[in-house]
Scaffold this motif. Structure first.
Motif, PDB file in Angstrom:
ATOM      1  N   PRO A  95       0.399  -1.718  10.576  1.00 11.64           N
ATOM      2  CA  PRO A  95       0.107  -2.523   9.387  1.00 11.64           C
ATOM      3  C   PRO A  95      -1.356  -2.965   9.291  1.00 11.64           C
ATOM      4  O   PRO A  95      -1.829  -3.297   8.205  1.00 11.64           O
ATOM      5  N   ASP A  96      -2.088  -2.920  10.390  1.00 14.00           N
ATOM      6  CA  ASP A  96      -3.492  -3.307  10.382  1.00 14.00           C
ATOM      7  C   ASP A  96      -4.435  -2.141  10.048  1.00 14.00           C
ATOM      8  O   ASP A  96      -5.644  -2.332   9.953  1.00 14.00           O
ATOM      9  N   SER A 129      -3.127  -0.474   5.655  1.00 14.42           N
ATOM     10  CA  SER A 129      -1.936  -1.189   5.162  1.00 14.42           C
ATOM     11  C   SER A 129      -0.624  -0.548   5.615  1.00 14.42           C
ATOM     12  O   SER A 129       0.386  -0.619   4.924  1.00 14.42           O
TER      13      SER A 129
END
Length: 72
Positions: free
Chosen positions: A10-11, A14
């Motif tokens: 997720p980092d 996105s």
């Protein structure tokens, strides 16, 4: 190839699947090919992706698609 090909984090972008060790979304490869560009054009635009990575991802996609196919 036993190393990880695709990362989902997720980092990074996105959470879009990216080529391991890069920030290049795997979707970009399929978009380039869909538009009629060659693998060489894709690799020139995204030099952080190796030919081996791109080919391995394409092979993985092929295998997953034909795994459930019924023989003709």
């Amino acid at each position: 190839m036993t190393s990880t090909l695709i990362i989902i984090d997720p980092d990074i972008q996105s959470g879009a699947p990216v080529f391991a060790g890069t920030r290049v979304p795997v979707q970009n490869l399929f978009d380039y090919l869909e538009e009629g560009d060659s693998l060489d054009v894709f690799l020139k635009q995204f030099p952080s992706v190796t030919r081996e990575q791109a080919v391995a991802v394409l092979e993985k996609a092929r295998v997953s698609l034909v795994a459930d196919a019924h023989p003709a």
